[in-house]
Each structure stands twice: as structure tokens, then as C-alpha cells.
Design an enzyme around this catalytic site. Structure first.
Site, PDB file in Angstrom:
ATOM      1  N   HIS A   1      24.908  21.666  30.856  1.00  0.00           N
ATOM      2  CA  HIS A   1      25.961  20.802  31.369  1.00  0.00           C
ATOM      3  C   HIS A   1      26.291  21.144  32.823  1.00  0.00           C
ATOM      4  O   HIS A   1      26.461  20.250  33.664  1.00  0.00           O
ATOM      5  CB  HIS A   1      27.211  20.942  30.477  1.00  0.00           C
ATOM      6  CG  HIS A   1      28.276  19.950  30.782  1.00  0.00           C
ATOM      7  ND1 HIS A   1      29.579  20.308  31.021  1.00  0.00           N
ATOM      8  CD2 HIS A   1      28.243  18.603  30.921  1.00  0.00           C
ATOM      9  CE1 HIS A   1      30.294  19.221  31.268  1.00  0.00           C
ATOM     10  NE2 HIS A   1      29.514  18.179  31.211  1.00  0.00           N
TER      11      HIS A   1
ATOM     12  N   HIS B   1      25.569  18.415  36.116  1.00  0.00           N
ATOM     13  CA  HIS B   1      26.529  17.971  37.124  1.00  0.00           C
ATOM     14  C   HIS B   1      26.150  18.420  38.541  1.00  0.00           C
ATOM     15  O   HIS B   1      26.718  17.927  39.513  1.00  0.00           O
ATOM     16  CB  HIS B   1      27.947  18.444  36.760  1.00  0.00           C
ATOM     17  CG  HIS B   1      28.587  17.574  35.708  1.00  0.00           C
ATOM     18  ND1 HIS B   1      29.214  16.392  35.996  1.00  0.00           N
ATOM     19  CD2 HIS B   1      28.656  17.714  34.354  1.00  0.00           C
ATOM     20  CE1 HIS B   1      29.668  15.837  34.874  1.00  0.00           C
ATOM     21  NE2 HIS B   1      29.344  16.618  33.863  1.00  0.00           N
TER      22      HIS B   1
ATOM     23  N   GLU C   1      33.710   7.550  35.405  1.00  0.00           N
ATOM     24  CA  GLU C   1      33.589   9.001  35.669  1.00  0.00           C
ATOM     25  C   GLU C   1      34.732   9.561  36.526  1.00  0.00           C
ATOM     26  O   GLU C   1      35.280  10.595  36.122  1.00  0.00           O
ATOM     27  CB  GLU C   1      32.235   9.298  36.326  1.00  0.00           C
ATOM     28  CG  GLU C   1      32.028  10.802  36.490  1.00  0.00           C
ATOM     29  CD  GLU C   1      30.705  11.158  37.132  1.00  0.00           C
ATOM     30  OE1 GLU C   1      29.936  10.286  37.522  1.00  0.00           O
ATOM     31  OE2 GLU C   1      30.472  12.390  37.256  1.00  0.00           O
TER      32      GLU C   1
ATOM     33  N   HIS D   1      38.156   9.754  33.699  1.00  0.00           N
ATOM     34  CA  HIS D   1      37.434  10.851  33.048  1.00  0.00           C
ATOM     35  C   HIS D   1      37.706  12.187  33.721  1.00  0.00           C
ATOM     36  O   HIS D   1      38.030  13.181  33.081  1.00  0.00           O
ATOM     37  CB  HIS D   1      35.928  10.559  33.016  1.00  0.00           C
ATOM     38  CG  HIS D   1      35.115  11.790  32.876  1.00  0.00           C
ATOM     39  ND1 HIS D   1      34.581  12.461  33.957  1.00  0.00           N
ATOM     40  CD2 HIS D   1      34.800  12.537  31.791  1.00  0.00           C
ATOM     41  CE1 HIS D   1      33.953  13.529  33.537  1.00  0.00           C
ATOM     42  NE2 HIS D   1      34.068  13.608  32.229  1.00  0.00           N
TER      43      HIS D   1
ATOM     44  N   HIS E   1      35.418  13.129  25.256  1.00  0.00           N
ATOM     45  CA  HIS E   1      34.232  12.351  25.620  1.00  0.00           C
ATOM     46  C   HIS E   1      33.924  11.252  24.608  1.00  0.00           C
ATOM     47  O   HIS E   1      33.321  10.239  24.973  1.00  0.00           O
ATOM     48  CB  HIS E   1      33.023  13.256  25.889  1.00  0.00           C
ATOM     49  CG  HIS E   1      32.884  13.541  27.351  1.00  0.00           C
ATOM     50  ND1 HIS E   1      32.365  12.627  28.231  1.00  0.00           N
ATOM     51  CD2 HIS E   1      33.278  14.597  28.099  1.00  0.00           C
ATOM     52  CE1 HIS E   1      32.419  13.104  29.458  1.00  0.00           C
ATOM     53  NE2 HIS E   1      32.973  14.300  29.408  1.00  0.00           N
TER      54      HIS E   1
END
Ligand code: CUO
Length: 631
Positions: A175, A179, A311, A326, A366
Site C-alpha cells: 500500500h 501511493h 480520492e 477520501h 474504503h
């Protein structure tokens, strides 16, 4: 001076060593600071960096753009050394990592694993203390020291049953790397490299993490997660047992029953307003850009537009109106223990991409985000036969070949994590932590295909898995099943006229990372060359490719579909051969996403038929397999 890849790799590694500790240049560099670095250091050393926080990310963006813009490799290194001592440690590592992944002269240079740069983000603080004590007590400086990872709870909290998944080092590292590969603030017009279908991949990669989590929950006899629904509901508790080594403060625990609070930067009402505006846009089928023009949420681009907007990333069509639901959701959740900062607490794990997966709220948050995307997908027509079929091509048989046919065994394995590149132990031998993780036996898919035409048919082979039964033992219908479908592999194959038979090994999965090289391996030049896959730091860990299953042999659908590769190909895939290792969740570097179909196809849209078997066409096959867990 022209450096080869190995030399560059060796010069890059020290940028990441002892990242939590001040470097020796500290005082000298204060008098010599490149003007390009002016304005940086607002988030200073000792402060935790969150790439979900708009101000932090803006500062990190400024830095990575300066670093990518450095004219030479030497200038790049020099800027890194200069900036290291006055910006936040996490921000520094993030920006330097983004720069290395994207500088043309760093082609072939790999990032060291984030778990070796900041082990404190991956293991309980008790374990770190154990390591220090052992190093102190062991007078033999040459010997390696190994301590065992401590647990973070027990089954009095039922969610602890999933701790092995949430706290897995590999998925948290994946993860973090995802990103870095897809920075929310990436400006292609400045840096000159596109990030193809970035908004859609944001949706898909996180959807898959949630689907995998639910597969894991069902494997453990637990119900699928309850999505986050209401900003005023009380939250579950969570204690990460992590403590930040950059400022010594813990990532605070969250007792059960807390509710989200306004921050000075953003209020609950802001988030609710953004949620409602996005929901309205989905229902009317378009979003409005900053000039008030309508941008349709159509089949071709809708999910990408929506992904960027939710996002929210730089590509968001109108951040002033739709906000950044988000990202702020992560921050507001992470700050629930100290919303106005009166106690000077660190934020919780939700604020950091290397730690957020540990917290059960991550998945619920999520899933809430994913429900927005699914609401949009439900506005699209069902796939019809011509979308799904592959004329003349029939799958006649599928099986999994492992120790037992059509069964995959899972079990726990041990691995080691080296702390010696993050902390100075005053010894030449390494200090390592032994930890447990889920694993599975290696296996092959064997697929038998009949090509009824007279021409060779290039195909995309798509493989998914999903549990057959829900938490109550009822068979899952397609509406629920499609949301649990986890991608296992996707690859190209050629089928000749007549009978064909292909074998594909689990290690080759397009979902998983083939090998993440440790600091030590990179320092010895292992696997370092100009063809090394920079994106290879991103990818699902192979050891979690298969859900745990259960002791009795948990039934799963294994779904295989062939589609026409001539229609699926995007033209430039394989152009450079760079990083096509874990393309399903990470894409391919500097290339188009190597599949024209919507991500998650064919399960990204609702299926009209109640039962999967009624929907199948000859180019699909659904077989029942079991996953058996051995303690
Ligand atoms: Cu990756 Cu919310 O974006 O965690």
C-alpha cells in the site's frame, strides 16, 4: 562521471539508511541550502507525515518535483543530502522515493523495502524494545540477533482474528508503494509522464483490498465487514502497539465508542456535503467542472473521473465543489483521539499509507468509498453477450494442480525483518525480527481450451476466486459474489486451432510482486541492473495471494475467462519491458494500463442472473475448489 546502475544503487541506499536519525551533515548544511529548497521544512523533523493531509502532500509534492527536476544524478543526490535534516523524516523518504521511481537516470535503481527503512511502522514497540535489549545484552558483536514479533491483542476482541492480515508487513508495504507510484498530486504536464487510468486504479486496487479482506473474514468464520455509513456513528476500537521512532510518541490507541470530530482544517459537515454532491452527480450521470460544464460519467471515462474526484487527486474535475472526501476521511479518523491537538498526540495509523491497513476502520472506510463507485457502476448497462463472448473459443476444463487436485493448502510461515539499516545497534551482526505470516502452497492452473476456428486466437486469460458461501452458510448470489471476486491472475496466451492445454504457475501471478529485495541484497547488487523493475516494489505479496480458507476445506469459486486479446490490448504494452510484474493492481511504468477492459471486468458491473452458472458462456468456466488451512 558516468555511473552504472549498480553504482547508482549503492549511492542511493544511504539516502534511506537511519532515516529516523539525524545525519552528520546537519550543522554544516544549514549554511549551504540550495534556493530551490526554500519554503520546505514547514513539516519539520519529528513530525509525522501524512500523504492524505493536503498541506503535507503539497510540501512533499514541491520536494519531489524539485528532486525529479534536478539536472544531474549528482545534483539529485546533493539535494537529498541537503534536505534530509530539515524536513519531516516521512516526507523526505516519500519524496525521495517518488523521485527515484520517476527520474530517467534512476532507471533500474530499486527502492529498499519501506519496512526496513521504518520498521517502527510495521512492528509493535515491545518488539523493538526486545531487539534493543537483546543487542545490549549480547556482547558478541558479530552474531545476528533474532527476536520474535509480539502480538497486538487477543481474541477477546473478535477482530483480532484478522490481525494477521491487517498487520501483515507485505500488504502494508504494498500500500505504501502503491501511493508512491500513484501520487495524488502527480502533475503530468510538469513531470511529463502520464499515469494511465489513475482514478480507476485507485478505485480498483482499494476495492480488491476490501474484497480480499472479506474473503479473509469469511475464512475465519466472521461476517463480512459492515461498511462505514454515518459520520456520527461510534467507531470500533483499535490499538496498533506502534510507536514512532522519529518522535518517540505512540500512534494513539482508539478506545471503542469514539465519534469523529471536526478538525480546524475540515468539518464533518464538509465531508457530508461532499458525499451528497458526489452521490447526486452519480444519480444524474455527470459531474460539473469548475466552469459549470457537465462532464458525463459515461462508460468510457466515468470511473476514472469519479476515482480522481473521490480520492481526491490532482485530476479531480472540481475539487472546490466535490472536496476531498477520501483523503480527509483518513485524516479525520486518525485524529479522533486529539482533534484539536491539545495533547500533542501523534495521529493514529489511518493517516499513514504504511500503517493504515492495520486498523479495521480502514476497510470499512474504503468499503464506504467503494459503495460510491459501485453506485455509479450500477447505473451502467449489464454486459451483454457480445461484451462477454469470445466466438469459437471454449474452455473445456480447468483445474488446480497442487498436492491435492483442486485444493490449495494454506499455513503459517516465518520470515525475518532486518532492523540494522534503520537503527544503530553498535554491532556488525544484524538485529532481526522473526514474524509469522499466512502462506500457501505453490500451485498451477491447468486450463484446457478448444479453439473451434481455423485461426490462432490470442487471448487474455482472466482468473478470479470468491467464496461460495456467506457467513451463514448460504450460497452467495451473483450480486454479492461479484464484490468478493478477487483477481488471481491475468495473462496473455495463444490458442491454436483445435485442442489446447496451458499451465500457469501461481508464482507468475500478475497480482503479486515476484521478489522484493532487501537492503542487504541491494547493497550486494543482487538483481540490480538497468532492466530491474522499478515498479516492482509495488505488488500484492505472494504469501497472501490465496485467502486463508478453513480447516475443513473452504469452498471457493475458481472462475476463468478468456477474452479476445486483439480487442483487449492497448498498443504499447511491453514496449519497454519495464515493470510488468504486478500490473493488475499497480499498472505498468510509463505505459498504458495493459488491458483495455474496465478494471475488474467482468465483475465490475451487476449481473442480471442470480446464479453464476446461468450467466456463463463457453469462454468462461467456473469450478469449485477448496482452500484448506493447516495450523
Ligand atoms: Cu490507499 Cu485510502 O487510499 O488508503
Amino acid at each position: 562521471m558516468v555511473l552504472d546502475t549498480v553504482e547508482k544503487q549503492l549511492r542511493v541506499l544511504p539516502l534511506f539508511e537511519y532515516a529516523s536519525i539525524s545525519t552528520k551533515e546537519k550543522f554544516a548544511l544549514k549554511v549551504h541550502r540550495d534556493p530551490k529548497l526554500q519554503g520546505l521544512g514547514v513539516l519539520g523533523r519529528g513530525q509525522l507525515f501524512s500523504l492524505f493531509h493536503a498541506e503535507h502532500l503539497a510540501e512533499a509534492t514541491k520536494l519531489y518535483e524539485v528532486l525529479i527536476g534536478a539536472k544531474t544524478f549528482e545534483e539529485f543526490l546533493d539535494l537529498c543530502h541537503q534536505v534530509r535534516d530539515f524536513v519531516s523524516e516521512g516526507l523526505y523518504v516519500y519524496a525521495v522515493s517518488v523521485a527515484i521511481l520517476h527520474r530517467p537516470d534512476c532507471k533500474g535503481v530499486s527502492l529498499p523495502p519501506i519496512q526496513e527503512i521504518f520498521p517502527d511502522k510495521f512492528m509493535p514497540v515491545q518488539t523493538m524494545y526486545d531487539a534493543y535489549k537483546e543487542a545490549w545484552l549480547n556482547p558478541n558483536k558479530e552474531e545476528d540477533i533474532i527476536v520474535d514479533m509480539q502480538s497486538t491483542g487477543n481474541i477477546l476482541d473478535p477482530e483480532y482474528n484478522l490481525a494477521y492480515y491487517r498487520e501483515d508487513i507485505g500488504i502494508n508495504a504494498h500500500h505504501w508503494h502503491w501511493h508512491i507510484v500513484y501520487p495524488a498530486t502527480w502533475r503530468p504536464e510538469v513531470i511529463g509522464k502520464i499515469k494511465d487510468r489513475k482514478g480507476e486504479l485507485f478505485y480498483y486496487m482499494h476495492q480488491q483490498m476490501c474484497a480480499r479482506y472479506d474473503c479473509e473474514r469469511l475464512s475465519n468464520g466472521m461476517p463480512r465487514m459492515e461498511p462505514f455509513r454515518n459520520f456520527h456513528d461510534t467507531l470500533e476500537g483499535y490499538s496498533s502497539h506502534l510507536s514512532s521512532s522519529i518522535n518517540g510518541l505512540p500512534y494513539p490507541s482508539r478506545p471503542e465508542g469514539m465519534t469523529l470530530q471536526d478538525l480546524k482544517e475540515v468539518s464533518i459537515q464538509d465531508l457530508e456535503r461532499w458525499r451528497d454532491r458526489i452521490s447526486d452527480a452519480i444519480h444524474i450521470g455527470h459531474v460539473e467542472d469548475e466552469n459549470g460544464s457537465h462532464v458525463p460519467l459515461d462508460e468510457a471515462r466515468g470511473i476514472d473521473v469519479l476515482g480522481a474526484l473521490v480520492e481526491a487527486s490532482y485530476e479531480s474535475i472540481n475539487q472546490a465543489f466535490y472536496g476531498s472526501i477520501h483523503n480527509w476521511g483518513h485524516v479525520i479518523t486518525a485524529r479522533v483521539q486529539d482533534p484539536d491537538g491539545r495533547y500533542h498526540l501523534n495521529p493514529g495509523v489511518m493517516s499513514d499509507t504504511a500503517t493504515s491497513l492495520r486498523d479495521p476502520i480502514f476497510y470499512r472506510w474504503h468499503r464506504f468509498i467503494d459503495n460510491m463507485f459501485q453506485n455509479y457502476k450500477e447505473t451502467l448497462p449489464h454486459y451483454n453477450h457480445s461484451d462477454l463472448e469470445f466466438a469459437g473459443v471454449e474452455i473445456t476444463k480447468v483445474l488446480v494442480r497442487a498436492k491435492h487436485t483442486n485444493n490449495i493448502d494454506t499455513f503459517k510461515s516465518n520470515s525475518l525483518l532486518d532492523l540494522s539499516h534503520a537503527y544503530e545497534f553498535g554491532r556488525t551482526g544484524a538485529v532481526k525480527v522473526r514474524f509469522n505470516h499466512l502462506n500457501h502452497e505453490e500451485f498451477d492452473y491447468k486450463i484446457q481450451v478448444e479453439n473451434h476456428t481455423s485461426k490462432t486466437k490470442p487471448a487474455t486469460v482472466r482468473i478470479f476466486m470468491a467464496p461460495k458461501y456467506d457467513e451463514l452458510g448460504n450460497e452467495l448470489n451473483t450480486k454479492n459474489l461479484r464484490r468478493l471476486m478477487i483477481e488471481m491472475d491475468k495473462f496473455h496466451a495463444e490458442f491454436y486451432p483445435g485442442h489446447n492445454y496451458i499451465v500457469r504457475h501461481s508464482k507468475n501471478s500478475s497480482v503479486t510482486i515476484s521478489s522484493a529485495r532487501s537492503f542487504g541484497q541491494l547493497a550486494h547488487g543482487e538483481g540490480v541492473n538497468e532492466h530491474a523493475n522499478e515498479y516492482c516494489s509495488c505488488g500484492w505479496p505472494d504469501h497472501l495471494l490465496v485467502p486463508r480458507g478453513n480447516e475443513n476445506g473452504m469452498p471457493f469459486h475458481l472462475f476463468v475467462m478468456l477474452t479476445d486479446w486483439l480487442q483487449d490490448q492497448v498498443g504499447d504494452h511491453g514496449k519497454t519491458g519495464m515493470c510488468t510484474d504486478a500490473v493488475s493492481y499497480c499498472g505498468a511504468k510509463d505505459q498504458l494500463y495493459p488491458d483495455r477492459r474496465p478494471m475488474g471486468f467482468p465483475f465490475d458491473r451487476d449481473i442480471e442472473e442470480e446464479h453464476l452458472s446461468d450467466w456463463l458462456l463457453p469462454n468462461m468456466k467456473d469450478v469449485l475448489i477448496t482452500v484448506t488451512h493447516h495450523e
